[in-house]
Every structure is written in C-alpha cells, then in structure tokens.
Enzyme design. Structure first.
Site, PDB file in Angstrom:
ATOM      1  N   TYR A  20      -5.274 -10.904   4.368  1.00 18.27           N
ATOM      2  CA  TYR A  20      -6.285  -9.922   4.753  1.00 18.27           C
ATOM      3  C   TYR A  20      -7.662 -10.519   5.009  1.00 18.27           C
ATOM      4  O   TYR A  20      -8.405 -10.044   5.832  1.00 18.27           O
ATOM      5  CB  TYR A  20      -6.386  -8.844   3.663  1.00 18.27           C
ATOM      6  CG  TYR A  20      -5.204  -7.877   3.704  1.00 18.27           C
ATOM      7  CD1 TYR A  20      -5.289  -6.690   4.408  1.00 18.27           C
ATOM      8  CD2 TYR A  20      -4.004  -8.196   3.079  1.00 18.27           C
ATOM      9  CE1 TYR A  20      -4.211  -5.807   4.478  1.00 18.27           C
ATOM     10  CE2 TYR A  20      -2.922  -7.324   3.150  1.00 18.27           C
ATOM     11  CZ  TYR A  20      -3.026  -6.137   3.853  1.00 18.27           C
ATOM     12  OH  TYR A  20      -1.947  -5.281   3.937  1.00 18.27           O
ATOM     13  N   GLU A  42       2.079  -8.632   6.872  1.00 18.09           N
ATOM     14  CA  GLU A  42       0.983  -7.672   6.660  1.00 18.09           C
ATOM     15  C   GLU A  42      -0.342  -8.307   7.024  1.00 18.09           C
ATOM     16  O   GLU A  42      -0.605  -9.459   6.661  1.00 18.09           O
ATOM     17  CB  GLU A  42       0.859  -7.270   5.182  1.00 18.09           C
ATOM     18  CG  GLU A  42       1.632  -6.047   4.796  1.00 18.09           C
ATOM     19  CD  GLU A  42       1.430  -5.682   3.338  1.00 18.09           C
ATOM     20  OE1 GLU A  42       0.275  -5.684   2.860  1.00 18.09           O
ATOM     21  OE2 GLU A  42       2.441  -5.407   2.684  1.00 18.09           O
ATOM     22  N   ARG A  95       8.541  -2.629   9.734  1.00 20.54           N
ATOM     23  CA  ARG A  95       8.768  -3.118   8.366  1.00 20.54           C
ATOM     24  C   ARG A  95       8.564  -1.951   7.400  1.00 20.54           C
ATOM     25  O   ARG A  95       7.488  -1.343   7.373  1.00 20.54           O
ATOM     26  CB  ARG A  95       7.793  -4.256   8.039  1.00 20.54           C
ATOM     27  CG  ARG A  95       7.929  -4.700   6.602  1.00 20.54           C
ATOM     28  CD  ARG A  95       6.961  -5.792   6.180  1.00 20.54           C
ATOM     29  NE  ARG A  95       7.102  -5.942   4.739  1.00 20.54           N
ATOM     30  CZ  ARG A  95       6.107  -6.046   3.871  1.00 20.54           C
ATOM     31  NH1 ARG A  95       4.849  -6.080   4.293  1.00 20.54           N
ATOM     32  NH2 ARG A  95       6.337  -6.133   2.584  1.00 20.54           N
ATOM     33  N   TRP A 136      -0.796  -3.876   9.068  1.00 20.51           N
ATOM     34  CA  TRP A 136      -0.796  -2.926   7.956  1.00 20.51           C
ATOM     35  C   TRP A 136      -1.885  -1.913   8.219  1.00 20.51           C
ATOM     36  O   TRP A 136      -3.042  -2.313   8.289  1.00 20.51           O
ATOM     37  CB  TRP A 136      -1.040  -3.640   6.616  1.00 20.51           C
ATOM     38  CG  TRP A 136      -0.951  -2.665   5.486  1.00 20.51           C
ATOM     39  CD1 TRP A 136      -1.982  -1.950   4.934  1.00 20.51           C
ATOM     40  CD2 TRP A 136       0.240  -2.255   4.814  1.00 20.51           C
ATOM     41  NE1 TRP A 136      -1.496  -1.116   3.953  1.00 20.51           N
ATOM     42  CE2 TRP A 136      -0.135  -1.282   3.859  1.00 20.51           C
ATOM     43  CE3 TRP A 136       1.599  -2.585   4.942  1.00 20.51           C
ATOM     44  CZ2 TRP A 136       0.787  -0.641   3.027  1.00 20.51           C
ATOM     45  CZ3 TRP A 136       2.502  -1.963   4.108  1.00 20.51           C
ATOM     46  CH2 TRP A 136       2.098  -1.012   3.167  1.00 20.51           C
ATOM     47  N   GLN A 187       4.117   4.326  -0.848  1.00 22.74           N
ATOM     48  CA  GLN A 187       2.845   4.653  -0.206  1.00 22.74           C
ATOM     49  C   GLN A 187       2.978   5.763   0.836  1.00 22.74           C
ATOM     50  O   GLN A 187       1.984   6.386   1.199  1.00 22.74           O
ATOM     51  CB  GLN A 187       2.243   3.393   0.426  1.00 22.74           C
ATOM     52  CG  GLN A 187       1.866   2.367  -0.618  1.00 22.74           C
ATOM     53  CD  GLN A 187       1.214   1.134  -0.033  1.00 22.74           C
ATOM     54  OE1 GLN A 187       1.898   0.182   0.320  1.00 22.74           O
ATOM     55  NE2 GLN A 187      -0.090   1.136   0.095  1.00 22.74           N
ATOM     56  N   ASN A 216       7.722  -8.015  -2.263  1.00 29.26           N
ATOM     57  CA  ASN A 216       6.397  -7.992  -1.668  1.00 29.26           C
ATOM     58  C   ASN A 216       5.363  -8.456  -2.692  1.00 29.26           C
ATOM     59  O   ASN A 216       5.186  -7.841  -3.738  1.00 29.26           O
ATOM     60  CB  ASN A 216       6.042  -6.565  -1.225  1.00 29.26           C
ATOM     61  CG  ASN A 216       4.680  -6.499  -0.552  1.00 29.26           C
ATOM     62  OD1 ASN A 216       4.529  -6.964   0.573  1.00 29.26           O
ATOM     63  ND2 ASN A 216       3.682  -5.955  -1.240  1.00 29.26           N
ATOM     64  N   GLU A 217       4.712  -9.567  -2.412  1.00 27.54           N
ATOM     65  CA  GLU A 217       3.522 -10.016  -3.137  1.00 27.54           C
ATOM     66  C   GLU A 217       3.679 -10.158  -4.647  1.00 27.54           C
ATOM     67  O   GLU A 217       3.120  -9.364  -5.426  1.00 27.54           O
ATOM     68  CB  GLU A 217       2.346  -9.083  -2.820  1.00 27.54           C
ATOM     69  CG  GLU A 217       2.052  -8.995  -1.336  1.00 27.54           C
ATOM     70  CD  GLU A 217       0.754  -8.251  -1.023  1.00 27.54           C
ATOM     71  OE1 GLU A 217       0.198  -7.632  -1.931  1.00 27.54           O
ATOM     72  OE2 GLU A 217       0.312  -8.315   0.129  1.00 27.54           O
ATOM     73  N   HIS A 227       8.854  -3.230  -3.117  1.00 27.96           N
ATOM     74  CA  HIS A 227       7.403  -3.143  -2.869  1.00 27.96           C
ATOM     75  C   HIS A 227       6.794  -2.325  -4.011  1.00 27.96           C
ATOM     76  O   HIS A 227       6.266  -1.231  -3.808  1.00 27.96           O
ATOM     77  CB  HIS A 227       7.131  -2.511  -1.501  1.00 27.96           C
ATOM     78  CG  HIS A 227       5.764  -2.786  -0.947  1.00 27.96           C
ATOM     79  ND1 HIS A 227       5.537  -3.318   0.309  1.00 27.96           N
ATOM     80  CD2 HIS A 227       4.525  -2.607  -1.482  1.00 27.96           C
ATOM     81  CE1 HIS A 227       4.232  -3.434   0.521  1.00 27.96           C
ATOM     82  NE2 HIS A 227       3.592  -3.007  -0.556  1.00 27.96           N
ATOM     83  N   ASN A 274       1.454 -12.269   3.889  1.00 25.58           N
ATOM     84  CA  ASN A 274       0.554 -11.109   3.891  1.00 25.58           C
ATOM     85  C   ASN A 274      -0.843 -11.654   3.687  1.00 25.58           C
ATOM     86  O   ASN A 274      -1.095 -12.327   2.677  1.00 25.58           O
ATOM     87  CB  ASN A 274       0.862 -10.160   2.728  1.00 25.58           C
ATOM     88  CG  ASN A 274       2.134  -9.350   2.942  1.00 25.58           C
ATOM     89  OD1 ASN A 274       2.798  -9.493   3.964  1.00 25.58           O
ATOM     90  ND2 ASN A 274       2.445  -8.498   1.986  1.00 25.58           N
ATOM     91  N   GLU A 330      -3.096   4.300  -1.115  1.00 21.53           N
ATOM     92  CA  GLU A 330      -3.557   2.921  -1.266  1.00 21.53           C
ATOM     93  C   GLU A 330      -3.671   2.581  -2.763  1.00 21.53           C
ATOM     94  O   GLU A 330      -4.733   2.212  -3.258  1.00 21.53           O
ATOM     95  CB  GLU A 330      -4.861   2.739  -0.474  1.00 21.53           C
ATOM     96  CG  GLU A 330      -5.529   1.380  -0.551  1.00 21.53           C
ATOM     97  CD  GLU A 330      -4.643   0.176  -0.256  1.00 21.53           C
ATOM     98  OE1 GLU A 330      -3.641   0.304   0.463  1.00 21.53           O
ATOM     99  OE2 GLU A 330      -4.949  -0.897  -0.785  1.00 21.53           O
ATOM    100  N   TRP A 331      -2.575   2.749  -3.480  1.00 16.86           N
ATOM    101  CA  TRP A 331      -2.453   2.346  -4.874  1.00 16.86           C
ATOM    102  C   TRP A 331      -3.636   2.842  -5.717  1.00 16.86           C
ATOM    103  O   TRP A 331      -3.950   4.023  -5.670  1.00 16.86           O
ATOM    104  CB  TRP A 331      -2.246   0.816  -4.968  1.00 16.86           C
ATOM    105  CG  TRP A 331      -1.127   0.347  -4.071  1.00 16.86           C
ATOM    106  CD1 TRP A 331      -1.241  -0.427  -2.952  1.00 16.86           C
ATOM    107  CD2 TRP A 331       0.282   0.642  -4.210  1.00 16.86           C
ATOM    108  NE1 TRP A 331       0.000  -0.635  -2.380  1.00 16.86           N
ATOM    109  CE2 TRP A 331       0.948  -0.003  -3.133  1.00 16.86           C
ATOM    110  CE3 TRP A 331       1.060   1.371  -5.111  1.00 16.86           C
ATOM    111  CZ2 TRP A 331       2.334   0.064  -2.949  1.00 16.86           C
ATOM    112  CZ3 TRP A 331       2.439   1.440  -4.930  1.00 16.86           C
ATOM    113  CH2 TRP A 331       3.052   0.790  -3.872  1.00 16.86           C
TER     114      TRP A 331
HETATM  115  C1  BGC Z   1       0.037  -4.495  -0.114  1.00 19.00           C
HETATM  116  C2  BGC Z   1      -0.040  -3.089   0.455  1.00 19.00           C
HETATM  117  C3  BGC Z   1      -1.472  -2.606   0.385  1.00 19.00           C
HETATM  118  C4  BGC Z   1      -2.335  -3.532   1.216  1.00 19.00           C
HETATM  119  C5  BGC Z   1      -3.804  -3.140   1.301  1.00 19.00           C
HETATM  120  C6  BGC Z   1      -1.088  -5.389   0.308  1.00 19.00           C
HETATM  121  O1  BGC Z   1      -1.459  -6.177  -0.758  1.00 19.00           O
HETATM  122  O2  BGC Z   1       1.288  -5.051   0.133  1.00 19.00           O
HETATM  123  O3  BGC Z   1       0.846  -2.269  -0.233  1.00 19.00           O
HETATM  124  O4  BGC Z   1      -1.604  -1.282   0.795  1.00 19.00           O
HETATM  125  O5  BGC Z   1      -2.281  -4.813   0.667  1.00 19.00           O
HETATM  126  O6  BGC Z   1      -4.422  -3.205   0.059  1.00 19.00           O
END
Ligand code: BGC
Length: 545
Positions: free
Chosen positions: A315, A379, A82, A429, A25, A173-174, A128, A313, A436-437
């Site tokens: 959100y 995150e 990290r 994060w 990223q 990661n995830e 990751h 992680n 952003e993928w």
């Molecule tokens: C991921 C990050 C991503 C972030 C926001 C997480 O799921 O580890 O790489 O940028 O979410 O979407």
C-alpha cells in the site's frame, strides 16, 4: 532482462488484472445457510473495537447481492476476481472432525461457475482472517499447532469441491496482520495483547511469533497436500500472499540504512525468507532469541519452496529511522516526513498510508531480486481522506485515488518492461467500499462507492481509470494465438485473451480455462448456453470504455 518485452508500453496478453475482496468484509448474512461464527462476528460488536461501532452483519450484503457484484465486474471488464472463502461457511465449527456445510459449498460453487461463465478467472484466498470462532474457543486458534491439521482439512475440501474450476489459490492473506494485529497489538480479532486496557489476556512478546510460525506451517502443509494430491489433475498454482510496504532509510546514516532493512526483515522476511529461502532472517533471530520458534528439519523441508509465486499486498512506503522498541517494525520508527519537513506523498484517510509510486517500483525490484519468483500483486489501494463525509458526487470524483493508481500502474509497466521484474497479475483493493476491519465503514477503499443505506453501488473515477488503463495496456491476442485457440468460439470475450504459458510452472491459462469449462459442464450435466449476450451488452455499454 528476464522477461519478454514486446512493447515498452504494454503488458503481455496473459497478464491477469482485476479487483479483490474478502469474505467478512463484504458478505454479511452472518447467520445464513448454516454458517458458523467467525472470530470477527462478536469481536466487532464489542465496544470500542471498530471506529464507528459497526459490525460485519450486513457489510455490503454481497452474500445476497453477489450477482450484482458480478455485473459490476463485467462492467469493469476485469479478467480476474480475487475473493476469499469463509471457512465457517464450509465447516461451521472449523475442525477436521466437524460436519461440512453443503449450503456454504453451494454458495461458492455457484459464484465460481458464474465467474467462469462470464469469462472471469476466480483467484481464491482460503483464509482472509475469519477464523471459525469454534476453533478459537476449542484451542485458541492460531496459537495451537492443532490448527495445522484443521486448516489442511479445510483446504482439502476446497480443493476437492472447487479445484476442478479454481486454478489460482492463495492459502493465507497477510500472516503479519494475523500475528501482530490479532495477537500483538490486539486491534484485530481475536484481539489478544499484553496491553490490559485492550485485552484481558495475551502476551505480545511471545504469541505473535508462535502464531506466525503456525500460519507458515498450515500454509506449507496445505500446499504440500495440493501438490501431492490435486495439482497433477487440476493444474492449478498455489501460494501465499504477504503484506509488506517499501522501507526507505530516513537519511543516509548507516543506522537508518540498517533500520530500513530491519523493517523489511520483520514486515516481509519473517514469512518470505522461510518460505522462499528456507530460514528466518538473522536479524529476527538476534532480536527475539528463543522467543522465535524454530523449524524442525521435517517442517522446514515442507516450508521451503512452498509458494509457486510471490503474492504481494502493498500500500505505501515508510521512511525508517533506527530507534524505539517496536519489535513488530524491527525496532525502526516510521515516518512520512522527510528530514526537510516535506511529506513523502499524498495522505490517505488512514494515518499509515501515503501515496508513493516510486516505492512500489522499488519494492517490486527488491522482491524479484531477493526471492526470484513471479510476482502477483494481489492487493494495492488507497482510501481518500474524508471520503465518507463527502456527498456522493464528490466521493465519486476520487482524484487522489486515481493519482495513486496512475502512479502504481505506470510503476508496474516500468518495473516489468524496464527493470525486468516478472509481474504476472495486479488486483486493486477493493471492488467495493466495505467493512474496513477496526475502521468499520468510515475508511473507504473501494473503487466502487457503496451507499450503505440502500446498498447501491456506484463506480468511482478510479474504477473507471483502472478498467480503462488495463484495457489499453494489456496486449491483445495476436491472429496467430487466436487461430491456435480451439476454445475460442465457445469462450466469452475476456476469456479469449488467455494464452498458453509454458515459461513458468503456472497453470496454462488456456488449459485452466478449458478444464474449468469442462468441469462446469460436467457438473451441470445439462447443456446450457453461457450468457454471452449479457456480456457483450455490459462491456459495450459500460461508460464508453
Ligand atoms: C487487507 C484488507 C484491508 C486492506 C486495507 C489489507 O491489509 O488484506 O483486508 O481491507 O489491507 O486496509
């Protein structure tokens, strides 16, 4: 209460906090210094795979600008950073019989040294999402059990070459995202899916569960190796980090209460239950039947207990209704709209994210009660709606992101000091806006704004807020611990906050610091003064914090 609370308004002095990033990223320089391709290199270039049609070839140019990024970390005064290592920089073709790339090792080695010289603790993710393309071409990557030995070999090289200085390791990661987004929904590399408009190959009904199984095994065997061959000498701690958002029943009907648990079973329990408890969730077994791989007794013995901590992680929070056939959500439907029509929280730029700090606190409690492991929040972050379209000044005044971090930092304090949840670390994060993928560069998660034309970085209000908040809420060392720390005079200011922690199996920060320092000194073989003057200058000038 299971944690010691010195003051209800403070976190302990050994609480780690900082910002997180990931190699693909931010790094760019995808063909520099012998790096092999990752599965994201070409995938991002395919039409329609990223929202803005842009790829990761430059990203935030951090492979070249890493020192500038470290200056930023010093300005923020973080205790820890990290970041992830790109497997294909270390072993360009990825496999256990493929050559190792010394230039790639040197890059991360320099980064680690430079962090430690600045008193910042490296917190390192091994994987990751940037799988070496060659392993996908060779045997379809995570779909094949072969990958376990290749991942363990890659991890071994990292432990050998960096473990004298790195004391915090995350294997993966995830895994949910690797499995579901990469091999089910087909929106992330390698983009496999049953949906033929997305992918010419893939079977979303079987492949994600196979991939998830192999990810768990690769993680567990890497941890076994670390514990058997490195831990005694290196004193590090190692675990996995899982994504997972809190699930609230849409209302009090029994089917919606059950739906919320089913959502958690698939989002979190799929990986956490085997790793911490030793079995797949019953709900998944029933839902998938023989599509869910099973562990041999030998594998299970390695998997169960294979994480020293709970890497979290998270959100958002979802309201869950029973219904639908989305197995990746445990056959629950997600919404942010309450039965009365109101919204759960503030909407982010991405559809899947709203701000709801109460959910963060509830999730912390759930994980602590269920898995009983110290929690490292690795995150947590927010993308402000339409930030990409805003003029710089407006983007820097990122009110909604500040509110998000206000809510979640207060939730940490309450979860730890009132509810007794053992939380040891928090990483926002992300340090920078970045790739952003599938969203390309349109969705910005940074606490620092990146102008992609010039690659200039500008701290947002949220970055300043987080920095100030932790400075005010992490307890200072006491005179006693200061006096007891023999390394004090030779460590830069933020490193001096570290204390010995005898209560858990974590490395003692003091011993980790001292052995890391010794390792750098040994490797450099020359006596060289750490740039303390630079620190002091940064810390004291940074935005009056
Ligand atoms: C991921 C990050 C991503 C972030 C926001 C997480 O799921 O580890 O790489 O940028 O979410 O979407």
């Amino acid at each position: 209460m299971s944690v010691e609370v010195a003051s209800p308004n403070k976190l302990p002095s050994d609480f780690l906090w900082g910002f997180a990033t990931a190699s693909f990223q931010i790094e760019g320089s995808t063909d520099a210094d012998g790096r092999g391709k990752s599965i994201w290199d070409d995938f991002a270039k395919l039409p329609g795979k990223t929202l803005d049609g842009r790829d990761g070839d430059v990203a935030t140019d951090s492979y070249k600008r890493w020192k500038e990024d470290l200056d930023l970390l010093v300005e923020y005064g973080v205790k820890s950073y990290r970041f992830s290592i790109a497997w294909s920089r270390i072993i360009p073709l990825g496999g256990r019989n493929d050559p190792v790339n010394e230039a790639g090792i040197q890059f991360y080695s320099n980064l680690i040294d430079a962090l430690l010289e600045r008193g910042i603790v490296p917190f390192v993710t091994l994987y990751h999402w940037d799988l070496p393309q060659a392993l996908y071409d060779r045997y379809q990557g995570w779909l094949n059990r072969e990958i376990i030995d290749d991942f363990v070999n890659y991890a071994k090289i990292c432990f050998e070459r960096f473990g004298d200085r790195v004391k915090y390791w995350l294997t993966m990661n995830e895994p949910w995202c690797i499995s579901v987004l990469g091999h089910g929904r087909g929106v992330f590399a390698p983009g496999r899916s049953s949906d033929r408009t997305r992918s010419p190959e893939g079977d979303s009904s079987t492949e994600p569960w196979i991939v998830g199984h192999n990810v768990i095994l690769a993680h567990a065997y890497a941890v076994k190796l670390y514990r058997e061959q490195f831990k005694a000498a290196q004193h590090g701690t190692i675990g996995i980090t899982l994504n997972g958002d809190w699930a609230l029943p849409y209302d009090d009907s029994p089917e919606n209460i059950a739906a919320a648990q089913h959502a958690l079973d698939v989002a979190i329990g799929w990986f956490a239950d085997p790793i911490y408890l030793g079995y797949y969730p019953d709900y998944m077994k029933t839902m998938l039947g023989d599509r869910l791989p099973s562990f041999t007794p030998e594998d299970l013995a390695v998997v169960k207990g294979s994480s020293d901590f709970y890497g979290m992680n998270t959100y958002t929070t979802n309201l869950c209704k029973a219904g639908g056939d989305d197995e990746f959500q445990g056959k629950a439907e997600y919404t942010f709209t309450r039965p009365d029509g109101s919204q759960l929280g503030t909407q982010a730029h991405c559809a899947w994210l709203q701000d709801y700090p109460e959910g963060f606190r509830q999730l912390l409690n759930y994980l602590w009660k269920r898995y009983k492991k110290p929690i490292y929040v690795t995150e947590n972050g927010f993308a402000v709606k339409d930030e990409d379209a805003m003029p710089l000044e407006q983007a820097l005044a990122d009110h909604d992101r500040v509110q998000y971090f206000k809510g979640n930092t207060e939730a940490i304090l309450a979860a730890r000091n009132e509810d007794g949840v053992d939380i040891k670390a928090y990483f926002a994060w992300s340090l920078l806006d970045n790739f952003e993928w599938a969203d390309g560069y349109v969705t910005r998660f940074g606490l620092t704004y990146v102008d992609y034309e010039t690659q200039k970085r500008f701290p947002k209000d949220s970055g300043k807020f987080v920095s100030k908040w932790f400075k005010e809420h992490v307890a200072e060392e006491t005179e006693k611990t200061k006096a007891e720390d023999p390394k004090r005079l030779e460590l830069p200011p933020s490193a001096n906050k570290f204390q010995t922690d005898s209560a858990t199996s974590s490395p003692t920060l003091e011993s980790a610091e001292s052995s890391s320092k010794a390792a750098i000194a040994k490797r450099k073989k020359k006596t060289k003064k750490a740039p303390f003057a630079r620190f002091t200058a940064y810390i004291s000038t940074f935005l009056g914090i």
